[in-house]
Design an enzyme around this catalytic site. Sequence first.
Site, PDB file in Angstrom:
ATOM      1  N   TRP A  67       0.838  -1.211   0.000  1.00  0.00           N
ATOM      2  CA  TRP A  67       0.000   0.000   0.000  1.00  0.00           C
ATOM      3  C   TRP A  67       0.865   1.249   0.000  1.00  0.00           C
ATOM      4  O   TRP A  67       0.557   2.221  -0.694  1.00  0.00           O
ATOM      5  CB  TRP A  67      -0.986  -0.008   1.171  1.00  0.00           C
ATOM      6  CG  TRP A  67      -1.867  -1.214   1.125  1.00  0.00           C
ATOM      7  CD1 TRP A  67      -1.929  -2.219   2.040  1.00  0.00           C
ATOM      8  CD2 TRP A  67      -2.782  -1.579   0.077  1.00  0.00           C
ATOM      9  NE1 TRP A  67      -2.815  -3.180   1.625  1.00  0.00           N
ATOM     10  CE2 TRP A  67      -3.357  -2.819   0.439  1.00  0.00           C
ATOM     11  CE3 TRP A  67      -3.161  -0.987  -1.127  1.00  0.00           C
ATOM     12  CZ2 TRP A  67      -4.299  -3.464  -0.369  1.00  0.00           C
ATOM     13  CZ3 TRP A  67      -4.104  -1.630  -1.922  1.00  0.00           C
ATOM     14  CH2 TRP A  67      -4.659  -2.853  -1.547  1.00  0.00           C
ATOM     15  N   ASP A 124      -1.626   6.919   6.166  1.00  0.00           N
ATOM     16  CA  ASP A 124      -2.665   5.962   5.773  1.00  0.00           C
ATOM     17  C   ASP A 124      -2.928   5.073   6.988  1.00  0.00           C
ATOM     18  O   ASP A 124      -2.107   4.228   7.336  1.00  0.00           O
ATOM     19  CB  ASP A 124      -2.156   5.132   4.577  1.00  0.00           C
ATOM     20  CG  ASP A 124      -3.113   4.013   4.182  1.00  0.00           C
ATOM     21  OD1 ASP A 124      -4.172   3.862   4.834  1.00  0.00           O
ATOM     22  OD2 ASP A 124      -2.796   3.286   3.219  1.00  0.00           O
ATOM     23  N   LYS A 136     -12.256  -1.803   7.560  1.00  0.00           N
ATOM     24  CA  LYS A 136     -11.640  -2.591   8.632  1.00  0.00           C
ATOM     25  C   LYS A 136     -12.323  -2.259   9.955  1.00  0.00           C
ATOM     26  O   LYS A 136     -13.155  -3.019  10.415  1.00  0.00           O
ATOM     27  CB  LYS A 136     -10.137  -2.329   8.728  1.00  0.00           C
ATOM     28  CG  LYS A 136      -9.319  -3.173   7.782  1.00  0.00           C
ATOM     29  CD  LYS A 136      -9.195  -2.594   6.437  1.00  0.00           C
ATOM     30  CE  LYS A 136      -8.155  -3.349   5.615  1.00  0.00           C
ATOM     31  NZ  LYS A 136      -8.078  -2.845   4.263  1.00  0.00           N
TER      32      LYS A 136
HETATM   33  N1  PLP Z   1      -4.086   1.063   2.658  1.00  0.00           N
HETATM   34  C1  PLP Z   1      -4.126   0.007   3.474  1.00  0.00           C
HETATM   35  C2  PLP Z   1      -3.250   0.003   4.697  1.00  0.00           C
HETATM   36  C3  PLP Z   1      -4.953  -1.077   3.188  1.00  0.00           C
HETATM   37  O1  PLP Z   1      -4.987  -2.143   4.009  1.00  0.00           O
HETATM   38  C4  PLP Z   1      -5.755  -1.046   2.025  1.00  0.00           C
HETATM   39  C5  PLP Z   1      -6.660  -2.166   1.679  1.00  0.00           C
HETATM   40  O2  PLP Z   1      -6.666  -3.207   2.253  1.00  0.00           O
HETATM   41  C6  PLP Z   1      -5.673   0.072   1.192  1.00  0.00           C
HETATM   42  C7  PLP Z   1      -4.842   1.109   1.539  1.00  0.00           C
HETATM   43  C8  PLP Z   1      -6.492   0.179  -0.055  1.00  0.00           C
HETATM   44  O3  PLP Z   1      -7.792   0.470   0.310  1.00  0.00           O
HETATM   45  P1  PLP Z   1      -8.987   0.572  -0.722  1.00  0.00           P
HETATM   46  O4  PLP Z   1      -9.255  -0.811  -1.200  1.00  0.00           O
HETATM   47  O5  PLP Z   1     -10.088   1.141   0.128  1.00  0.00           O
HETATM   48  O6  PLP Z   1      -8.591   1.487  -1.819  1.00  0.00           O
END
Ligand code: PLP
Length: 355
Positions: free
Chosen positions: A99, A166, A190
């Site tokens: 991520w 994030d 989550k």
């Molecule tokens: N950041 C983190 C830490 C994540 O765990 C996730 C998805 O699991 C994301 C970003 C991406 O999120 P999204 O699917 O809502 O774009």
Amino acid sequence: MKKHNFYAGPSILSEYTIKNTAAAVENFAGMGLSLLEISHRSKEFVAVNDEARALIKELLDVPAGYEVVFMGGGASMQFCMVPYNLLNKKASYLDTGTWASNAIKEAKLFGEVDVVASSKDKNYTYIPKGYAIADDSDYFHFTSNNTIYGTEMRKDPDVKQRLVCDMSSDIFSRPIDISKYDIIYAGAQKNLAPAGVTLAIVRVDALGHVDRPIPTMLNYATHIKKDSMFNTPPVLPIYAALQTLKWYKEQGGIAAMEKKDLENAAILYDEIDRNKLFRGTVAEEDRSIMNVCFVMNDEYKELEDEFSKYATAAGMVGIKGHRSVGGFRASLYNAMPKSSVEALVACMKEFEKQH
Ligand code: PLP
């Protein structure tokens, strides 16, 4: 048989959230209509939207000068919104996993990106330390919890630059010193609600310092000005989010969540460290409280499939590790009951006895 939900996301929500959201899908706010078929501008839904954002401020002790916004697009949309709104020349990023790398890739579209450190050399099994952040960086971005790899930074860093985080997979799992941050963002799926809404906590005076024009929908200022109602918001996830937030408050707030989360994680890590069949995959000091990653010890590797089947038969759901790590991952979000963690531990003990 009772199922124990260890999915990494979308993931377990409180029974309170599920029950009240289901009831509102039948009959929302006594209107005699489903939540799915009412105007987002009805006074009943506007009240939900306002109360949810106010409760986030209350539970996280958000100081004056910050706004809470709900948007679409997931955390992945934030990977481009952050640089769009904050990056003039250069930004610094910490690379702690998939991520974080995705966020870095997007930021490169907007300016120079300095990756201050990366743990890619060891498949992201630790959090890099001792890096320097350039004085002239517009901001420093990090991922507080690495959902896939099971590493976490549970302390709010002290940096001179603007700070962006994030927190998709560990927001609401500990008190946060919001005043250290300029933007915190998180997908809902989550610790908050079903997927579909994204939360950001924005320091208002961090905005307005970039020269480029920003498309209306990608401008935080748009959503702040319109109280997260510039366009049609996802009413169901926002309603569910409100239920989760009310449940947090009723349970004693975020400090109570942290206590419970730490206890749950300790129960599972203790068993992983004790049980001859398993080992954790992550440097001990960087272990995540939310996503516990473990594998079978080398001499028992061939038992992985068998354990997987054994655990599934005992009611465990979602413990398969992410394909980039393998093995197992048990996600222990805020709604996770201790009884489910104990059921997984019992399963590991029993399997050990049989081998
Ligand atoms: N950041 C983190 C830490 C994540 O765990 C996730 C998805 O699991 C994301 C970003 C991406 O999120 P999204 O699917 O809502 O774009």
